[in-house]
Design a protein around this motif. Structure first.
Motif, PDB file in Angstrom:
ATOM      1  N   ILE A 294       0.834  -1.204   0.000  1.00 49.70           N
ATOM      2  CA  ILE A 294       0.000   0.000   0.000  1.00 49.70           C
ATOM      3  C   ILE A 294       0.865   1.248   0.000  1.00 49.70           C
ATOM      4  O   ILE A 294       0.578   2.246  -0.691  1.00 49.70           O
ATOM      5  N   THR A 295       1.970   1.213   0.769  1.00 50.26           N
ATOM      6  CA  THR A 295       2.872   2.369   0.793  1.00 50.26           C
ATOM      7  C   THR A 295       3.493   2.631  -0.579  1.00 50.26           C
ATOM      8  O   THR A 295       3.586   3.784  -1.045  1.00 50.26           O
ATOM      9  N   GLU A 296       3.925   1.560  -1.268  1.00 48.69           N
ATOM     10  CA  GLU A 296       4.518   1.721  -2.596  1.00 48.69           C
ATOM     11  C   GLU A 296       3.490   2.245  -3.591  1.00 48.69           C
ATOM     12  O   GLU A 296       3.780   3.133  -4.422  1.00 48.69           O
ATOM     13  N   ALA A 297       2.264   1.703  -3.544  1.00 43.34           N
ATOM     14  CA  ALA A 297       1.224   2.191  -4.456  1.00 43.34           C
ATOM     15  C   ALA A 297       0.895   3.648  -4.170  1.00 43.34           C
ATOM     16  O   ALA A 297       0.679   4.449  -5.093  1.00 43.34           O
ATOM     17  N   THR A 298       0.898   3.991  -2.884  1.00 43.09           N
ATOM     18  CA  THR A 298       0.630   5.381  -2.533  1.00 43.09           C
ATOM     19  C   THR A 298       1.734   6.304  -3.040  1.00 43.09           C
ATOM     20  O   THR A 298       1.464   7.424  -3.528  1.00 43.09           O
ATOM     21  N   ALA A 299       2.982   5.833  -2.960  1.00 44.99           N
ATOM     22  CA  ALA A 299       4.095   6.653  -3.456  1.00 44.99           C
ATOM     23  C   ALA A 299       4.003   6.847  -4.969  1.00 44.99           C
ATOM     24  O   ALA A 299       4.249   7.952  -5.484  1.00 44.99           O
ATOM     25  N   ARG A 300       3.618   5.762  -5.685  1.00 48.88           N
ATOM     26  CA  ARG A 300       3.475   5.921  -7.137  1.00 48.88           C
ATOM     27  C   ARG A 300       2.335   6.871  -7.471  1.00 48.88           C
ATOM     28  O   ARG A 300       2.446   7.709  -8.386  1.00 48.88           O
ATOM     29  N   MET A 301       1.245   6.772  -6.756  1.00 55.27           N
ATOM     30  CA  MET A 301       0.128   7.683  -6.993  1.00 55.27           C
ATOM     31  C   MET A 301       0.519   9.119  -6.665  1.00 55.27           C
ATOM     32  O   MET A 301       0.090  10.061  -7.338  1.00 55.27           O
ATOM     33  N   MET A 302       1.354   9.277  -5.641  1.00 50.95           N
ATOM     34  CA  MET A 302       1.796  10.625  -5.296  1.00 50.95           C
ATOM     35  C   MET A 302       2.679  11.213  -6.394  1.00 50.95           C
ATOM     36  O   MET A 302       2.559  12.400  -6.738  1.00 50.95           O
ATOM     37  N   GLN A 303       3.530  10.381  -6.999  1.00 55.77           N
ATOM     38  CA  GLN A 303       4.353  10.859  -8.111  1.00 55.77           C
ATOM     39  C   GLN A 303       3.487  11.234  -9.307  1.00 55.77           C
ATOM     40  O   GLN A 303       3.709  12.252  -9.972  1.00 55.77           O
ATOM     41  N   THR A 304       2.486  10.390  -9.578  1.00 59.39           N
ATOM     42  CA  THR A 304       1.571  10.715 -10.683  1.00 59.39           C
ATOM     43  C   THR A 304       0.816  12.006 -10.407  1.00 59.39           C
ATOM     44  O   THR A 304       0.610  12.845 -11.297  1.00 59.39           O
ATOM     45  N   LEU A 305       0.427  12.197  -9.151  1.00 55.39           N
ATOM     46  CA  LEU A 305      -0.276  13.417  -8.793  1.00 55.39           C
ATOM     47  C   LEU A 305       0.622  14.639  -8.950  1.00 55.39           C
ATOM     48  O   LEU A 305       0.176  15.690  -9.414  1.00 55.39           O
ATOM     49  N   LYS A 306       1.891  14.487  -8.581  1.00 55.54           N
ATOM     50  CA  LYS A 306       2.812  15.610  -8.735  1.00 55.54           C
ATOM     51  C   LYS A 306       2.976  15.983 -10.215  1.00 55.54           C
ATOM     52  O   LYS A 306       3.025  17.159 -10.571  1.00 55.54           O
ATOM     53  N   GLY A 307       3.078  14.953 -11.103  1.00 59.43           N
ATOM     54  CA  GLY A 307       3.177  15.244 -12.532  1.00 59.43           C
ATOM     55  C   GLY A 307       1.930  15.929 -13.062  1.00 59.43           C
ATOM     56  O   GLY A 307       2.010  16.861 -13.873  1.00 59.43           O
ATOM     57  N   ALA A 308       0.753  15.457 -12.613  1.00 66.39           N
ATOM     58  CA  ALA A 308      -0.491  16.098 -13.056  1.00 66.39           C
ATOM     59  C   ALA A 308      -0.581  17.531 -12.563  1.00 66.39           C
ATOM     60  O   ALA A 308      -1.001  18.436 -13.291  1.00 66.39           O
ATOM     61  N   LEU A 309      -0.161  17.749 -11.295  1.00 61.03           N
ATOM     62  CA  LEU A 309      -0.180  19.103 -10.768  1.00 61.03           C
ATOM     63  C   LEU A 309       0.789  20.008 -11.513  1.00 61.03           C
ATOM     64  O   LEU A 309       0.511  21.199 -11.751  1.00 61.03           O
ATOM     65  N   ALA A 310       1.929  19.449 -11.929  1.00 54.40           N
ATOM     66  CA  ALA A 310       2.896  20.246 -12.689  1.00 54.40           C
ATOM     67  C   ALA A 310       2.340  20.661 -14.039  1.00 54.40           C
ATOM     68  O   ALA A 310       2.626  21.750 -14.543  1.00 54.40           O
ATOM     69  N   ARG A 311       1.523  19.784 -14.656  1.00 55.61           N
ATOM     70  CA  ARG A 311       0.933  20.136 -15.935  1.00 55.61           C
ATOM     71  C   ARG A 311      -0.253  21.082 -15.785  1.00 55.61           C
ATOM     72  O   ARG A 311      -0.523  21.904 -16.656  1.00 55.61           O
ATOM     73  N   LEU A 312      -0.963  20.959 -14.695  1.00 49.96           N
ATOM     74  CA  LEU A 312      -2.145  21.785 -14.507  1.00 49.96           C
ATOM     75  C   LEU A 312      -1.827  23.178 -13.996  1.00 49.96           C
ATOM     76  O   LEU A 312      -2.447  24.153 -14.418  1.00 49.96           O
ATOM     77  N   ARG A 313      -0.875  23.273 -13.133  1.00 50.65           N
ATOM     78  CA  ARG A 313      -0.618  24.555 -12.492  1.00 50.65           C
ATOM     79  C   ARG A 313       0.274  25.434 -13.375  1.00 50.65           C
ATOM     80  O   ARG A 313       1.153  24.950 -14.080  1.00 50.65           O
ATOM     81  N   SER A 314       0.049  26.716 -13.336  1.00 48.55           N
ATOM     82  CA  SER A 314       0.864  27.677 -14.066  1.00 48.55           C
ATOM     83  C   SER A 314       1.476  28.715 -13.135  1.00 48.55           C
ATOM     84  O   SER A 314       1.815  29.810 -13.556  1.00 48.55           O
TER      85      SER A 314
END
Length: 454
Positions: A294-314
């Motif tokens: 669960i911790t590893e899956a959460t870390a991967r989801m957090m990385q994906t979220l960071k990438g999405a936030l980087a694309r969304l935020r200006s």
């Protein structure tokens, strides 16, 4: 085919048709003239022979009405002088052999070519003979027969056709040339109208001049009115597109904020809970393994979220400026571990750009990098930004082996968004080949700082 060329070809065709009709008319008139000349020569010869007849009649016994033969020496140069060139006359009394007198054929003209000779013979055949009695009072005194030599008839027809057809051809050529010049001058406004339509297609303005022809004036007015309506429509569309992009950026910020506040906190709580479970399950290896998963899956989801936030935020563009935001974007692409190496080159000061132009350039560069990775396998991607006077340019080149034509004709949402952003800012987009790949160039006009401040 161009209109001028088509009109000139039609004019030449009409001139050739008229020339052919003129040649036919010349040949027919030549045949008529030859027949009339044959009849006139027969009449002249008969008249001279009749004079000889009456003179012989008076010399040999008065006005006896016995058939008498004129002087046997009637074929004299004086008689030959009354014959037209290329004619032959014959005279005979009763069953006696005919005596023939012919003029020279060489004086008629040049020999005709074989094709003209064949056409003339097929059309008219041999020249007809003209027969006249020697005297009206005594018809048994003999008959004069005049015949045109076939070769002389052909030569005479060819000589007239050659001379008159040459004159007619020269006149037709001159008329065609002058008519082509006049037609070219008359249809010259069509080229200006086409150029005006091309400017409208490219988004440029400008009114057409006032033409002399009423038809072209009407077309010019219609084109000018169309240009005004297109300019208004384009302005309204650009304003709407700009507003939509503003709303899109606001929605992206709101979505990024919600993802960060809600989803990010949930992921953080999930990771902390999984770590606590793993720490408290020392005697349960299976439960500890599930917690680590669960911790590893959460870390991967957090990385994906960071990438999405980087694309969304200006916020990078708003807070750091376009230069630093592009540098972060390039660094993030290089940090992904892909085979493509992205480089950035900036020429000029990007801090003076308006916020809207800076944000749109950032989004365009972001989309170009995504397209380079999606539509090819590049090893090197070059991003260049320059700020010449009154404009800002962005160029993205890759060596991924993509097809520029296919990319231009594509209907993807990414390229459509780039076009809409460029059009909304009044810029220009060019997609062409690069060494080994595709080159995307964007040029956006930028008002001077004093004008923006005013």
């Amino acid at each position: 085919m161009r209109l001028l060329v088509q009109l000139v070809l039609n004019l030449v065709a009409v001139a050739l048709l008229c020339l052919a009709c003129a040649v036919g008319w010349i040949v027919v008139e030549t045949e008529r003239g030859l027949r009339a000349e044959t009849e006139a020569s027969a009449a002249r010869v008969a008249r001279d022979l009749e004079r000889l007849y009456w003179r012989e009649l008076l010399w040999r016994g008065g006005l006896q009405k016995t058939p008498l033969l004129p002087s046997p020496e009637w074929r004299t140069p004086a008689m030959l002088a009354v014959l037209a060139p290329g004619l032959c006359v014959s005279f005979a009394r009763g069953p006696e052999a005919r005596q023939v007198l012919c003029s020279q054929v060489e004086g008629v003209g040049r020999p005709a070519p074989d094709w003209f000779r064949a056409l003339h013979r097929a059309a008219f055949g041999p020249p007809p003979a003209v027969a006249r009695p020697l005297t009206v009072q005594q018809r048994d005194a003999g008959t004069v027969v005049a015949t045109a030599d076939p070769e002389a008839a052909i030569r005479q027809a060819w000589e007239r056709v050659r001379v008159l057809a040459g004159v007619a051809a020269a006149m037709a050529a001159g008329i065609s040339l002058l008519s082509a010049l006049l037609i070219g001058r008359a249809v010259a406004p069509a080229r200006l109208i086409v150029q005006g339509l091309a400017r409208l297609e490219q988004g440029a303005g400008g009114r057409l001049p006032a033409f002399r022809a009423a038809e072209f004036r009407a077309i010019a007015r219609a084109v000018d009115d169309l240009g005004v309506r297109l300019a208004r429509t384009a302005a309204a569309r650009n304003a709407l597109t700009t507003r939509l992009f503003h709303v899109q950026e606001e929605e992206r910020r709101a979505l990024a904020r919600d993802l960060h506040d809600e989803f990010g906190q949930c992921l953080t709580a999930t990771g902390a809970l999984a770590a606590a479970i793993e720490a408290g399950a020392a005697d349960r290896p299976d439960l500890a393994g599930d917690a680590r998963a669960i911790t590893e899956a959460t870390a991967r989801m957090m990385q994906t979220l960071k990438g999405a936030l980087a694309r969304l935020r200006s916020q990078d563009v708003d807070d750091l400026g376009l230069h630093a935001a592009l540098a972060r974007l390039v660094a993030a692409w290089n940090a992904r571990g892909t085979r493509a190496r992205v480089t950035l080159a900036v020429d000029g000061d990007l801090a003076a750009l308006p916020r809207t132009a800076a944000l749109d350039l950032y989004r365009i560069a972001q989309e170009c990098l995504t397209n380079a990775a999606r539509h090819g396998r590049p090893r090197h991607v070059r991003v260049r930004v320059a700020c010449p006077a009154g404009a800002v340019g962005l160029v993205v080149e890759d060596d991924g082996g993509g097809d520029p034509a296919r990319l231009r004709e594509g209907a993807g949402h990414g390229l459509l968004g780039i076009r809409e952003r460029v059009d909304a800012l009044g810029g220009r987009l060019q997609i062409g080949p690069a060494p080994g790949g595709v080159r995307v160039a964007v040029r956006i006009p930028v008002a001077p700082p004093l004008a923006r401040a005013a």
